[in-house]
Design a protein around this motif. Sequence first.
Motif, PDB file in Angstrom:
ATOM      1  N   TYR A  92       0.829  -1.202   0.000  1.00 53.27           N
ATOM      2  CA  TYR A  92       0.000   0.000   0.000  1.00 53.27           C
ATOM      3  C   TYR A  92       0.863   1.252   0.000  1.00 53.27           C
ATOM      4  CZ  TYR A  92      -3.452  -3.465   1.348  1.00 53.27           C
ATOM      5  OH  TYR A  92      -4.260  -4.570   1.373  1.00 53.27           O
ATOM      6  N   GLU A 138      -2.246   0.852  -4.460  1.00 50.99           N
ATOM      7  CA  GLU A 138      -1.745  -0.427  -3.958  1.00 50.99           C
ATOM      8  C   GLU A 138      -1.168  -1.206  -5.121  1.00 50.99           C
ATOM      9  OE1 GLU A 138      -5.286  -1.818  -2.008  1.00 50.99           O
ATOM     10  OE2 GLU A 138      -6.017  -2.817  -3.798  1.00 50.99           O
ATOM     11  N   ASN A 161      -7.331   3.378  -8.744  1.00 47.00           N
ATOM     12  CA  ASN A 161      -8.763   3.658  -8.785  1.00 47.00           C
ATOM     13  C   ASN A 161      -9.330   3.549  -7.371  1.00 47.00           C
ATOM     14  OD1 ASN A 161     -11.567   3.518  -9.013  1.00 47.00           O
ATOM     15  ND2 ASN A 161     -11.501   2.349 -10.917  1.00 47.00           N
ATOM     16  N   GLU A 172     -12.211   3.248  -6.256  1.00 50.10           N
ATOM     17  CA  GLU A 172     -13.286   2.257  -6.142  1.00 50.10           C
ATOM     18  C   GLU A 172     -12.743   0.844  -5.970  1.00 50.10           C
ATOM     19  OE1 GLU A 172     -16.652   2.899  -6.058  1.00 50.10           O
ATOM     20  OE2 GLU A 172     -16.038   5.005  -5.968  1.00 50.10           O
ATOM     21  N   LEU A 173     -11.495   0.616  -6.355  1.00 55.37           N
ATOM     22  CA  LEU A 173     -10.908  -0.733  -6.289  1.00 55.37           C
ATOM     23  C   LEU A 173      -9.973  -0.937  -5.099  1.00 55.37           C
ATOM     24  CD1 LEU A 173     -10.118  -1.328 -10.062  1.00 55.37           C
ATOM     25  CD2 LEU A 173     -12.058  -2.171  -8.739  1.00 55.37           C
ATOM     26  N   LEU A 174      -9.543   0.158  -4.473  1.00 60.45           N
ATOM     27  CA  LEU A 174      -8.606   0.028  -3.349  1.00 60.45           C
ATOM     28  C   LEU A 174      -9.225  -0.794  -2.228  1.00 60.45           C
ATOM     29  CD1 LEU A 174      -7.127   3.633  -3.179  1.00 60.45           C
ATOM     30  CD2 LEU A 174      -6.066   1.589  -4.143  1.00 60.45           C
ATOM     31  N   GLY A 175      -8.466  -1.764  -1.741  1.00 61.27           N
ATOM     32  CA  GLY A 175      -8.920  -2.601  -0.644  1.00 61.27           C
ATOM     33  C   GLY A 175      -9.853  -3.733  -1.045  1.00 61.27           C
ATOM     34  N   LYS A 176     -10.162  -3.858  -2.324  1.00 63.79           N
ATOM     35  CA  LYS A 176     -11.085  -4.912  -2.789  1.00 63.79           C
ATOM     36  C   LYS A 176     -10.383  -6.244  -3.008  1.00 63.79           C
ATOM     37  CE  LYS A 176     -14.558  -2.033  -3.231  1.00 63.79           C
ATOM     38  NZ  LYS A 176     -15.625  -1.967  -2.291  1.00 63.79           N
ATOM     39  N   TYR A 177      -9.072  -6.209  -3.239  1.00 63.53           N
ATOM     40  CA  TYR A 177      -8.328  -7.424  -3.528  1.00 63.53           C
ATOM     41  C   TYR A 177      -7.627  -7.920  -2.272  1.00 63.53           C
ATOM     42  CZ  TYR A 177      -9.194  -5.948  -8.276  1.00 63.53           C
ATOM     43  OH  TYR A 177      -9.812  -5.564  -9.422  1.00 63.53           O
ATOM     44  N   LYS A 178      -7.514  -9.226  -2.136  1.00 64.62           N
ATOM     45  CA  LYS A 178      -6.912  -9.842  -0.950  1.00 64.62           C
ATOM     46  C   LYS A 178      -5.822 -10.833  -1.380  1.00 64.62           C
ATOM     47  CE  LYS A 178     -10.010  -7.867   1.635  1.00 64.62           C
ATOM     48  NZ  LYS A 178      -9.781  -6.459   1.702  1.00 64.62           N
ATOM     49  N   ASP A 234      -6.351 -14.319  -3.408  1.00 62.12           N
ATOM     50  CA  ASP A 234      -7.364 -14.281  -4.466  1.00 62.12           C
ATOM     51  C   ASP A 234      -6.746 -14.786  -5.763  1.00 62.12           C
ATOM     52  OD1 ASP A 234      -9.173 -13.141  -2.703  1.00 62.12           O
ATOM     53  OD2 ASP A 234      -9.107 -11.137  -3.607  1.00 62.12           O
TER      54      ASP A 234
END
Length: 85
Positions: A15, A25, A64, A66-72, A75
Amino acid sequence: MPPMRAKMRITSIEYYPTAGTPTQETLQFHAVSKDGPYQSDGSDEDNTFAKFSPIGSLSLTVANPELLGKYKTGDTFYLDFTPTG
């Protein structure tokens, strides 16, 4: 040229900035693989991908909001390569 598909897993996320609220990120991807042997009948899909694309890595930086923190980490995704021309 025919399209190509890879199966990639997120192995780490970094990050930025490292202090405060992240605005970007970087996702580190590696080709799927398995610790230990695959099933001999080939029924594990990761086995098929690892057989034909055993090594691969990719780094993507996401900015973006809207996408920050959506991926782990962990995955898994299909990555499709389709010629543009």
